[in-house]
Write an enzyme that holds these catalytic residues in place. Structure first.
Site, PDB file in Angstrom:
ATOM      1  N   GLU A 104       7.696  -6.577  16.737  1.00  0.00           N
ATOM      2  CA  GLU A 104       7.064  -7.686  16.016  1.00  0.00           C
ATOM      3  C   GLU A 104       8.067  -8.816  15.767  1.00  0.00           C
ATOM      4  O   GLU A 104       7.750  -9.999  15.934  1.00  0.00           O
ATOM      5  CB  GLU A 104       6.458  -7.165  14.704  1.00  0.00           C
ATOM      6  CG  GLU A 104       5.223  -6.333  14.989  1.00  0.00           C
ATOM      7  CD  GLU A 104       4.681  -5.522  13.807  1.00  0.00           C
ATOM      8  OE1 GLU A 104       3.491  -5.184  13.843  1.00  0.00           O
ATOM      9  OE2 GLU A 104       5.437  -5.233  12.872  1.00  0.00           O
ATOM     10  N   GLY A 144       8.886   4.622  -8.002  1.00  0.00           N
ATOM     11  CA  GLY A 144       8.615   3.759  -6.853  1.00  0.00           C
ATOM     12  C   GLY A 144       7.309   2.998  -7.005  1.00  0.00           C
ATOM     13  O   GLY A 144       6.325   3.534  -7.533  1.00  0.00           O
ATOM     14  N   SER A 145       7.314   1.743  -6.549  1.00  0.00           N
ATOM     15  CA  SER A 145       6.093   0.924  -6.615  1.00  0.00           C
ATOM     16  C   SER A 145       5.615   0.565  -5.218  1.00  0.00           C
ATOM     17  O   SER A 145       4.932  -0.432  -5.012  1.00  0.00           O
ATOM     18  CB  SER A 145       6.367  -0.349  -7.418  1.00  0.00           C
ATOM     19  OG  SER A 145       7.417  -1.090  -6.795  1.00  0.00           O
ATOM     20  N   GLY A 146       6.012   1.375  -4.228  1.00  0.00           N
ATOM     21  CA  GLY A 146       5.554   1.139  -2.853  1.00  0.00           C
ATOM     22  C   GLY A 146       4.184   1.764  -2.647  1.00  0.00           C
ATOM     23  O   GLY A 146       3.413   1.945  -3.608  1.00  0.00           O
ATOM     24  N   PHE A 147       3.885   2.127  -1.413  1.00  0.00           N
ATOM     25  CA  PHE A 147       2.546   2.656  -1.129  1.00  0.00           C
ATOM     26  C   PHE A 147       2.285   3.943  -1.908  1.00  0.00           C
ATOM     27  O   PHE A 147       1.226   4.101  -2.515  1.00  0.00           O
ATOM     28  CB  PHE A 147       2.386   2.890   0.374  1.00  0.00           C
ATOM     29  CG  PHE A 147       2.170   1.623   1.130  1.00  0.00           C
ATOM     30  CD1 PHE A 147       0.957   0.955   1.057  1.00  0.00           C
ATOM     31  CD2 PHE A 147       3.182   1.064   1.893  1.00  0.00           C
ATOM     32  CE1 PHE A 147       0.742  -0.231   1.740  1.00  0.00           C
ATOM     33  CE2 PHE A 147       2.991  -0.124   2.582  1.00  0.00           C
ATOM     34  CZ  PHE A 147       1.777  -0.773   2.507  1.00  0.00           C
ATOM     35  N   GLY A 148       3.248   4.872  -1.897  1.00  0.00           N
ATOM     36  CA  GLY A 148       3.045   6.131  -2.608  1.00  0.00           C
ATOM     37  C   GLY A 148       2.923   5.902  -4.110  1.00  0.00           C
ATOM     38  O   GLY A 148       1.983   6.377  -4.750  1.00  0.00           O
ATOM     39  N   ALA A 197       2.532   4.172   6.215  1.00  0.00           N
ATOM     40  CA  ALA A 197       1.929   3.926   4.908  1.00  0.00           C
ATOM     41  C   ALA A 197       0.869   4.976   4.550  1.00  0.00           C
ATOM     42  O   ALA A 197       0.797   5.433   3.400  1.00  0.00           O
ATOM     43  CB  ALA A 197       1.311   2.533   4.896  1.00  0.00           C
ATOM     44  N   GLN A 198       0.050   5.366   5.531  1.00  0.00           N
ATOM     45  CA  GLN A 198      -1.043   6.298   5.217  1.00  0.00           C
ATOM     46  C   GLN A 198      -0.532   7.666   4.756  1.00  0.00           C
ATOM     47  O   GLN A 198      -1.174   8.332   3.939  1.00  0.00           O
ATOM     48  CB  GLN A 198      -1.967   6.459   6.428  1.00  0.00           C
ATOM     49  CG  GLN A 198      -3.001   5.350   6.537  1.00  0.00           C
ATOM     50  CD  GLN A 198      -3.921   5.260   5.329  1.00  0.00           C
ATOM     51  OE1 GLN A 198      -4.247   6.255   4.691  1.00  0.00           O
ATOM     52  NE2 GLN A 198      -4.338   4.058   4.987  1.00  0.00           N
TER      53      GLN A 198
HETATM   54  C1  FAD Z   1       9.350  -3.566   8.372  1.00  0.00           C
HETATM   55  C2  FAD Z   1       8.419  -2.395   8.242  1.00  0.00           C
HETATM   56  C3  FAD Z   1       7.210  -2.407   8.900  1.00  0.00           C
HETATM   57  C4  FAD Z   1       6.339  -1.327   8.769  1.00  0.00           C
HETATM   58  N1  FAD Z   1       5.122  -1.369   9.419  1.00  0.00           N
HETATM   59  C5  FAD Z   1       4.242  -0.365   9.218  1.00  0.00           C
HETATM   60  C6  FAD Z   1       2.954  -0.430   9.789  1.00  0.00           C
HETATM   61  O1  FAD Z   1       2.627  -1.363  10.513  1.00  0.00           O
HETATM   62  N2  FAD Z   1       2.087   0.585   9.519  1.00  0.00           N
HETATM   63  C7  FAD Z   1       2.422   1.634   8.718  1.00  0.00           C
HETATM   64  O2  FAD Z   1       1.594   2.514   8.471  1.00  0.00           O
HETATM   65  N3  FAD Z   1       3.641   1.736   8.178  1.00  0.00           N
HETATM   66  C8  FAD Z   1       4.553   0.751   8.398  1.00  0.00           C
HETATM   67  N4  FAD Z   1       5.791   0.826   7.838  1.00  0.00           N
HETATM   68  C9  FAD Z   1       6.151   2.031   7.073  1.00  0.00           C
HETATM   69  C10 FAD Z   1       5.575   2.011   5.688  1.00  0.00           C
HETATM   70  O3  FAD Z   1       5.810   0.770   5.058  1.00  0.00           O
HETATM   71  C11 FAD Z   1       6.189   3.147   4.900  1.00  0.00           C
HETATM   72  O4  FAD Z   1       5.891   4.350   5.561  1.00  0.00           O
HETATM   73  C12 FAD Z   1       5.658   3.198   3.482  1.00  0.00           C
HETATM   74  O5  FAD Z   1       6.021   2.043   2.798  1.00  0.00           O
HETATM   75  C13 FAD Z   1       6.182   4.428   2.762  1.00  0.00           C
HETATM   76  O6  FAD Z   1       5.727   4.423   1.451  1.00  0.00           O
HETATM   77  P1  FAD Z   1       6.618   5.050   0.291  1.00  0.00           P
HETATM   78  O7  FAD Z   1       5.826   4.928  -0.951  1.00  0.00           O
HETATM   79  O8  FAD Z   1       7.119   6.364   0.694  1.00  0.00           O
HETATM   80  O9  FAD Z   1       7.896   4.116   0.230  1.00  0.00           O
HETATM   81  P2  FAD Z   1       7.983   2.551  -0.034  1.00  0.00           P
HETATM   82  O10 FAD Z   1       6.696   1.871   0.225  1.00  0.00           O
HETATM   83  O11 FAD Z   1       9.189   2.121   0.707  1.00  0.00           O
HETATM   84  O12 FAD Z   1       8.256   2.468  -1.581  1.00  0.00           O
HETATM   85  C14 FAD Z   1       9.430   2.933  -2.162  1.00  0.00           C
HETATM   86  C15 FAD Z   1       9.499   2.382  -3.561  1.00  0.00           C
HETATM   87  O13 FAD Z   1      10.513   3.029  -4.274  1.00  0.00           O
HETATM   88  C16 FAD Z   1      11.348   2.071  -4.895  1.00  0.00           C
HETATM   89  N5  FAD Z   1      12.644   2.712  -5.038  1.00  0.00           N
HETATM   90  C17 FAD Z   1      13.479   3.144  -4.081  1.00  0.00           C
HETATM   91  N6  FAD Z   1      14.551   3.751  -4.624  1.00  0.00           N
HETATM   92  C18 FAD Z   1      14.365   3.704  -5.954  1.00  0.00           C
HETATM   93  C19 FAD Z   1      15.121   4.157  -7.061  1.00  0.00           C
HETATM   94  N7  FAD Z   1      16.278   4.805  -6.910  1.00  0.00           N
HETATM   95  N8  FAD Z   1      14.653   3.909  -8.305  1.00  0.00           N
HETATM   96  C20 FAD Z   1      13.481   3.265  -8.498  1.00  0.00           C
HETATM   97  N9  FAD Z   1      12.720   2.827  -7.491  1.00  0.00           N
HETATM   98  C21 FAD Z   1      13.160   3.045  -6.227  1.00  0.00           C
HETATM   99  C22 FAD Z   1      11.303   0.889  -3.951  1.00  0.00           C
HETATM  100  O14 FAD Z   1      11.706  -0.295  -4.604  1.00  0.00           O
HETATM  101  C23 FAD Z   1       9.827   0.898  -3.612  1.00  0.00           C
HETATM  102  O15 FAD Z   1       9.069   0.310  -4.635  1.00  0.00           O
HETATM  103  C24 FAD Z   1       6.690  -0.226   7.959  1.00  0.00           C
HETATM  104  C25 FAD Z   1       7.916  -0.227   7.304  1.00  0.00           C
HETATM  105  C26 FAD Z   1       8.772  -1.302   7.442  1.00  0.00           C
HETATM  106  C27 FAD Z   1      10.090  -1.289   6.724  1.00  0.00           C
END
Ligand code: FAD
Length: 488
Positions: free
Chosen positions: A186, A23-27, A335-336
Site C-alpha cells: 500500500e 490497550g485502546s486498539g481493536f481488541g 484486526a478480526q
Molecule cells: C500499517 C498496518 C496496516 C494494517 N492493515 C490491516 C488490514 O488491512 N486488515 C487487518 O485485518 N489488519 C491490519 N493490520 C493489523 C491490525 O491493525 C492488528 O492486527 C490489530 O490492530 C491488532 O489489534 P490489537 O488490539 O491486538 O492491537 P492494537 O490495535 O495494535 O492495539 C494495541 C493497543 O495497546 C496500546 N498499548 C500498547 N502497549 C501498551 C502499554 N504498555 N500500555 C498501555 N497501552 C499499550 C496501544 O497504544 C494500542 O492502543 C494492520 C496493521 C498495521 C500496523
C-alpha cells in the site's frame, strides 16, 4: 447541578466486578464495548488517547487522510458507556498475584486493581535485532510514525527541488519500502501515485515522475498470506505503476543516505535513498514477556504468548490475552482476530458472572483479507475466492467505510477519498519540522518526555512576569495611551 452521568463520569459501584482492559486498539475497544451492558466496572488503560485504525495509517503518511479521521479519541467513543472509564498511561507492570496493573504517564504512576483482565497491547515494529535502523527507516505502527513519514516523503521532494547535483537529486527522489506485505504494498503504491500523479505539476526544477519507488522483500513473493496467484497479480500491477519490486532481497544495513541489500547469492548492493519506510516485521508488546515470566506460558520468536484455547493464561483464568499478542493455532495478526477474541473474552466474563456453563474454546471466523495497490486497484481473498482490480477495490472501500469508527470520520474520509481518487489532489499534505524531528529529539532525553515536565515551583517567576505584563497592557488600553508617545 449535574449528576454523574451528565458529567460523563463512570457509575462505579462498590463491590462490583472490576475489569481492566489494556490497550485502546481493536481488541481493547471492542472488548470494552462488549461489556457495555454487563454488571461490571471497566477501566481501559492505554498509552495513547485515541483508538487507532491501523489499516489506514498509510493514507495519513501519504496525505490522503488526517490523523483525526483514523484515530478518534477513545474517551469520546466511550462517553456514553457509563460503566467504562478511560485512563492514560503506559502499562509497565502487571502483578498477577496481587491482581494489579501499574501504568505510568510523565513520571506519574497509577495502580489499578482488577478482578478480570483483558490484555490487548498489540505489537510494535520489529527490526529483527537491528533497532538502530529505526532512526533512518521509521515503521508504520502509530500516528507518530505516519506523520513522521509524511514529513519525510513530502520533505524529500522539497529538498530535491533545491538539490545542487544529479547525485543528490537521485538520492532524494528514491523511496524504498522494506517489506512486501499489505502495508508495504500500500505504501509503495501510494508513493508512486504521489510522484506520478499528485505532485507532477507542483515543482519547477524536478520532474517528480523521475522518482524511483522500490519495494524490497527477503521473501520470494509479494503478499505471501494472499497466496501465489494474488501475489503475482499484485507484483504485476505495481510494476505497471512504475514500482521496482525486488524479491529475495534482504536489508542488512540502513543509514541516513541509503541501505544495503544482500541477494540470495550473498551479493551486496547499495541503494542511495534518503526516504526509507520499514514495513517488514512485528514484535508483540513486551507485556507478553512479563506475563510469560509469571505463568510459564511460552513466547514465540515474535514475542507472542501462548494462550489456552479460551484465551486465558495457564493458572490464571481471570487473565485473557487477545489480538496481536497471542500465539494460538497460527492465527494471523489481523484486526478480526483481535475483535473476535476480545468479544469472546467479554462473553466469558459475563457468562461467569451469570453462573452460566463455560463457553466453548475460542474459534476464529475468517472474514477474508484485502489490500489496496493504488486507486481503483486492490486484491481480496474471501474464503477460496480471489478478486483483483476494481471489484476488489470497491470491496475494500465498503469494508473500510463500515469499520471506520464514528459517523463524522466516515463522512470526512469519504470526502477525502473523493478528492484523492477522482481528482488528483491530497487534502492532508501539511508537514512540519516537528513531525520529522521531535521523536529523535525526545529519544535523546534521558528520561524521555518526563524530562520535559517542569516542577510547578519553577514557574513562579514566569507567572509574576506574565501578571506584570498583563497589568501594563490593560493600563495602556484603559488610559487611552495606545499610539501616543509615552510621557514620562
Ligand atoms: C500499517 C498496518 C496496516 C494494517 N492493515 C490491516 C488490514 O488491512 N486488515 C487487518 O485485518 N489488519 C491490519 N493490520 C493489523 C491490525 O491493525 C492488528 O492486527 C490489530 O490492530 C491488532 O489489534 P490489537 O488490539 O491486538 O492491537 P492494537 O490495535 O495494535 O492495539 C494495541 C493497543 O495497546 C496500546 N498499548 C500498547 N502497549 C501498551 C502499554 N504498555 N500500555 C498501555 N497501552 C499499550 C496501544 O497504544 C494500542 O492502543 C494492520 C496493521 C498495521 C500496523
Amino acid at each position: 447541578m449535574l449528576d454523574n452521568e451528565d458529567m460523563g463520569a463512570t457509575t462505579e459501584t462498590a463491590g462490583r466486578h472490576r475489569v481492566v482492559v489494556i490497550g485502546s486498539g481493536f481488541g481493547g475497544l471492542f472488548g470494552t464495548k462488549a461489556l457495555r451492558r454487563a454488571d461490571v466496572d471497566v477501566t481501559m488503560v492505554a498509552k495513547t488517547t485515541h483508538h487507532l485504525f491501523q489499516p489506514l495509517l498509510y493514507q495519513v503518511a501519504t496525505g490522503i487522510l488526517s490523523q483525526g479521521e483514523i484515530a478518534p479519541p477513545t474517551r469520546e467513543i466511550l462517553a456514553d458507556q457509563a460503566n467504562a472509564r478511560v485512563i492514560l498511561g503506559e502499562v509497565t507492570g502487571i502483578d498477577l498475584e496481587a491482581r494489579t496493573v501499574t501504568s505510568q504517564v510523565l513520571g506519574r504512576a497509577t495502580i489499578t486493581p482488577y478482578d478480570s483482565l483483558i490484555v490487548a497491547a498489540g505489537a510494535g515494529q520489529s527490526y529483527f535485532g537491528n533497532d538502530q535502523f529505526a532512526e533512518f527507516a521509521p515503521g508504520m505502527k502509530s500516528v507518530d510514525d505516519a506523520l513522521e513519514l509524511r514529513g519525510r516523503i513530502f520533505g524529500a521532494f522539497e529538498l530535491a527541488e533545491l538539490a545542487e547535483t544529479e547525485e543528490e537529486t537521485v538520492r532524494l527522489l528514491t523511496f524504498v519500502v522494506v517489506g512486501a506485505g499489505p502495508t508495504g504494498v500500500e505504501m509503495a503504491g501510494q508513493i508512486a501515485e504521489l510522484a506520478h500523479r499528485t505532485l507532477r505539476r507542483d515543482f519547477r526544477r524536478i520532474n517528480t515522475h523521475d522518482a524511483r519507488v522500490i519495494l524490497l522483500d527477503a521473501a520470494p513473493q509479494v503478499l505471501p498470506p494472499f497466496g501465489a496467484k494474488l501475489g503475482a497479480a499484485t507484483k504485476k500491477t505495481l510494476e505497471k505503476m512504475g514500482v521496482e519490486v525486488q524479491l529475495g532481497a534482504m536489508v542488512i544495513d540502513v543509514d541516513e543516505r541509503g541501505l544495503v541489500v544482500q541477494d540470495k547469492a550473498g551479493d551486496k548492493t547499495r541503494i542511495d535513498a534518503v526516504t526509507k519506510v520499514w514495513a517488514a516485521g512485528v514484535q508483540a508488546s513486551s507485556l507478553g514477556k512479563t506475563l510469560s515470566e509469571q505463568t510459564g506460558a511460552a513466547l514465540d520468536r515474535a514475542g507472542r504468548i501462548s494462550v489456552n484455547p479460551d484465551l486465558t493464561l495457564p493458572g490464571h483464568p481471570e487473565v485473557f490475552v487477545v489480538g496481536d499478542m497471542i500465539s494460538l493455532d497460527n492465527l494471523p495478526g489481523v484486526a478480526q482476530v483481535a475483535i473476535q477474541g476480545a468479544k469472546y473474552a467479554s462473553r466469558v466474563i459475563k457468562g461467569r458472572l451469570a453462573n452460566k456453563p463455560p463457553e466453548k474454546p475460542f474459534k476464529y471466523f475468517d472474514k477474508g483479507s484485502m489490500a489496496t495497490i493504488s486507486r481503483f486497484k486492490a486484491v481480496a481473498l474471501v474464503g477460496r475466492i480471489r478478486v483483483t482490480g476494481f471489484i476488489a477495490w470497491l470491496m475494500w472501500l465498503g469494508v473500510h467505510i463500515v469499520y471506520l469508527t464514528g459517523f463524522k470520520n466516515r463522512v470526512t474520509a469519504l470526502g477525502h477519498w473523493t478528492i484523492s481518487f477522482l481528482g488528483s489532489g491530497r487534502a492532508e499534505r501539511t508537514a512540519t519540522e516537528q513531525q520529522i524531528f521531535a521523536r529523535m529529539a525526545i529519544s535523546r532525553l534521558e528520561r524521555g518526555t518526563s524530562d520535559l515536565v517542569t516542577d510547578p515551583g519553577e514557574w513562579n517567576d514566569v507567572r509574576l512576569e506574565l501578571e506584570a505584563r498583563a497589568l501594563e497592557e490593560a493600563h495602556l488600553t484603559d488610559a487611552g495611551m495606545r499610539g501616543r508617545a509615552r510621557v514620562s
